[in-house]
Enzyme design. Structure first.
Site, PDB file in Angstrom:
ATOM      1  N   ASP A 164      -6.985   3.763  -6.850  1.00 20.51           N
ATOM      2  CA  ASP A 164      -6.752   4.100  -5.446  1.00 20.51           C
ATOM      3  C   ASP A 164      -7.929   3.646  -4.589  1.00 20.51           C
ATOM      4  O   ASP A 164      -9.089   3.895  -4.936  1.00 20.51           O
ATOM      5  CB  ASP A 164      -6.578   5.605  -5.269  1.00 20.51           C
ATOM      6  CG  ASP A 164      -5.373   6.153  -6.011  1.00 20.51           C
ATOM      7  OD1 ASP A 164      -4.429   5.379  -6.252  1.00 20.51           O
ATOM      8  OD2 ASP A 164      -5.376   7.359  -6.343  1.00 20.51           O
ATOM      9  N   ASP A 193      -3.151   0.505  -7.926  1.00 18.62           N
ATOM     10  CA  ASP A 193      -2.290   1.663  -7.683  1.00 18.62           C
ATOM     11  C   ASP A 193      -2.128   1.861  -6.179  1.00 18.62           C
ATOM     12  O   ASP A 193      -1.749   0.930  -5.484  1.00 18.62           O
ATOM     13  CB  ASP A 193      -2.866   2.898  -8.373  1.00 18.62           C
ATOM     14  CG  ASP A 193      -1.850   4.030  -8.509  1.00 18.62           C
ATOM     15  OD1 ASP A 193      -0.663   3.813  -8.189  1.00 18.62           O
ATOM     16  OD2 ASP A 193      -2.224   5.129  -8.934  1.00 18.62           O
ATOM     17  N   ASP A 197      -3.981   7.902  -1.307  1.00 14.06           N
ATOM     18  CA  ASP A 197      -3.253   8.911  -2.077  1.00 14.06           C
ATOM     19  C   ASP A 197      -3.825  10.306  -1.877  1.00 14.06           C
ATOM     20  O   ASP A 197      -5.047  10.487  -1.793  1.00 14.06           O
ATOM     21  CB  ASP A 197      -3.304   8.576  -3.569  1.00 14.06           C
ATOM     22  CG  ASP A 197      -2.280   7.528  -3.973  1.00 14.06           C
ATOM     23  OD1 ASP A 197      -1.674   6.906  -3.069  1.00 14.06           O
ATOM     24  OD2 ASP A 197      -2.089   7.321  -5.184  1.00 14.06           O
ATOM     25  N   ARG A 246       6.182   3.151  -0.863  1.00 10.52           N
ATOM     26  CA  ARG A 246       5.251   4.243  -0.560  1.00 10.52           C
ATOM     27  C   ARG A 246       4.465   3.988   0.726  1.00 10.52           C
ATOM     28  O   ARG A 246       3.244   3.830   0.715  1.00 10.52           O
ATOM     29  CB  ARG A 246       4.284   4.490  -1.723  1.00 10.52           C
ATOM     30  CG  ARG A 246       4.977   4.836  -3.021  1.00 10.52           C
ATOM     31  CD  ARG A 246       3.978   5.199  -4.110  1.00 10.52           C
ATOM     32  NE  ARG A 246       4.663   5.500  -5.368  1.00 10.52           N
ATOM     33  CZ  ARG A 246       4.055   5.903  -6.476  1.00 10.52           C
ATOM     34  NH1 ARG A 246       2.739   6.045  -6.483  1.00 10.52           N
ATOM     35  NH2 ARG A 246       4.748   6.162  -7.571  1.00 10.52           N
TER      36      ARG A 246
END
Length: 524
Positions: A164, A193, A197, A246
């Site tokens: 992240d 990734d 987040d 996302r």
């Protein structure tokens, strides 16, 4: 007024510690400054007492990751405000673990763990975190501004922060990330990734005027369908470019997306699921697919839409685990926003975002009329968030229960900061001989129902022997993120009748270790 000897000694030792680690290179001390970052926090980061970062603290210049850690570790305490100005490239080669009583760092990642009141801001020729992520854990009141974080990997070499760019987890509160550029060079198969987040009870976060691009995953709120304690996140004036999915993924909680420019969203965009509610307004969606809906699950989420522009957006067909909001986007819920904001019209979003979003743009912001301008200087505030409203109404310490049925009996309770040997179930078992306590002097617990329930009063009963230990508190509509009431001391709390699925009692201060025997809820 002279400082007590102990405080003067602590301050002197902290300065000496910083000076000592400066010898390792990459850190420069400078005088305290009144403000931490340009402009003021916006969106949900203004709630729960607000987000001021290191305002009022010492300003330190860092050119290595080790120097950033050294600045954190050299403070008098883990809550001592500090502004860390970063210039240059931060990478694995110059980021080592530094130890100290006011920090908990690790090599190979910028670790903001178990700390508060910190600002990291890029200055001078710019700050680039190259293949190294920023990890925020068990922390509060954090500002990250005007930095680039790129190519952080979870597999391959080198790895950092689980892949992240910026990741938050475990009870994080009040984070403002502003004017950043977060980018990858591919998806999970290439080792990357998410770019942004949040998980494990992270709340009151704003991402503003930032660029997220060239990644398989833009970011998530909640790591699984059961991780739904996160939320109250605002995304505004951001550019999402060449993102597969996302943008973001919401599991539970509330998200507010306005004035973002989405271009080349390749598979799915705003993915509201597992009961999440998204307010999506005045955004510009361009050359993209399935920009809003519930995707890859049958656990439905909801949305309220208005003022958005769809420019060459395509939609997939509905299915058992696929519920796109379009092509005729309609609202499926309503979302109340507790803060003031003035959105730009969608037709100017592409232009105003292109002139304001990302690191190195002069921290320009929109004035709500599609015009980019320098940020307004913040009004100095407290160094630690304080709850609002600021004028609490005291409640009695010996409550007289309202009439009717205690709705907490049989309800499902949850919360955070559970102390050893206590249980959230003791809050709603009707037994004054059992109790729940937070792990320290503050914490929160909730009563929740499977369906929307009308509540207009709460009774907080302290356990025998601990009466009067609860100080300041807030009662929250956990669905909307709004304050229903606030005050001091346990007792009966009355407020306008509200229909909700989860209500949270938050202990802001106490003497000793508070113990709640019963958390009762009533309709009248």
């Amino acid at each position: 007024m002279r400082q007590p000897v102990t405080r003067r000694l602590q301050a002197a030792l902290a300065t000496l510690a910083l000076a000592a680690v400066a010898a390792a290179g990459g850190i420069v001390l400078s005088a305290p400054e009144a403000s931490a970052a340009a402009g003021s926090a916006t969106g949900y980061a203004t709630q729960n007492g607000g987000t001021t970062g290191g305002a009022g603290g010492q300003t330190v210049r860092a050119t290595t990751g080790t120097a950033i850690h050294a600045a954190l570790c050299g403070r008098a305490a883990d809550s001592t405000p500090i502004v860390i100005e970063v210039e240059g490239t931060i990478n694995h080669g110059n980021t080592s673990k530094v130890s100290g009583d006011s920090c908990n760092t690790a090599a190979g990642v910028i670790e903001l763990k178990q700390i508060s009141n910190v600002t990291i801001v890029g200055v001078g020729g710019g700050a680039v975190f190259d293949q190294i992520g920023i990890h925020i854990r068990e922390s509060s009141n954090i500002i990250i501004q005007n930095v680039t974080v790129r190519n952080v990997k979870k597999s391959g070499s080198p790895t950092s922060n689980g892949g992240d760019a910026i990741g938050m987890e475990s009870g994080v509160r009040n984070v403002w990330v502003d004017h950043t550029t977060l980018e990858a060079s591919g998806g999970e198969s290439e080792g990357y990734d998410g770019l942004f987040d949040m998980k494990a009870d992270t709340r009151y976060v704003t991402l503003s005027y930032s660029i997220l691009r060239n990644s398989g995953r833009g970011g998530l709120v909640g790591s699984s369908e059961s991780d739904v304690s996160n939320g109250f996140v605002t995304y505004h004036h951001n550019l999402y470019e060449n993102i597969d999915s996302r943008a973001p993924l919401l599991r539970g909680g509330v998200g507010h997306m306005f004035n973002n420019h989405y271009v080349r969203i390749n598979s799915s965009g705003i993915n509201s699921r597992a009961g999440a509610r998204a307010k999506v307004e005045n955004n510009y969606f361009e050359d993209s697919k399935d920009v809003l809906g519930t995707f890859y699950t049958d656990a439905a989420g909801y949305w309220q839409v208005s003022g958005n522009t769809l420019d060459n957006v395509t939609w997939s067909s509905p299915g058992s685990d696929n519920n796109p909001a379009g092509p005729d986007m309609k609202s499926t819920t309503t979302v109340s926003i507790p803060y003031a904001y003035t959105p730009d019209a969608a037709d100017c979003v592409r232009d105003v975002v292109s002139r304001t979003a990302g690191a190195g743009k002069g921290l320009k912001v929109s004035d709500g009329n599609c015009t980019a301008q320098p940020p307004t200087e913040p009004t100095p505030g407290p160094t630690e968030p304080t709850p609002d409203p600021t004028d609490p109404t005291p409640g009695p310490t010996d409550p007289t229960p309202p009439t009717g049925t205690n709705l907490s009996i049989g309800a499902g309770s949850d919360g955070s900061s559970k102390a050893s040997g206590t249980s959230f179930g003791h809050l709603r078992d009707g037994d004054l001989n059992t109790h729940w306590s937070p792990a320290g002097s503050t914490g929160h617990a909730s009563i929740k129902w499977d369906s929307a329930t009308a509540v207009s009063s709460v009774v907080i009963r302290e356990a025998a022997g601990s009466a009067g230990s609860i100080g300041a508190w807030r009662l929250l509509d956990a669905d909307a993120g709004t304050v229903l009431a606030s005050g001091d001391g346990a007792g009966t709390i009355s407020f306008p009748r509200t229909t909700l699925r989860k209500i949270t009692f938050e202990i802001v201060s106490s003497t000793g270790s508070p113990r709640i025997a019963e958390y009762e809820t009533y309709t009248s």
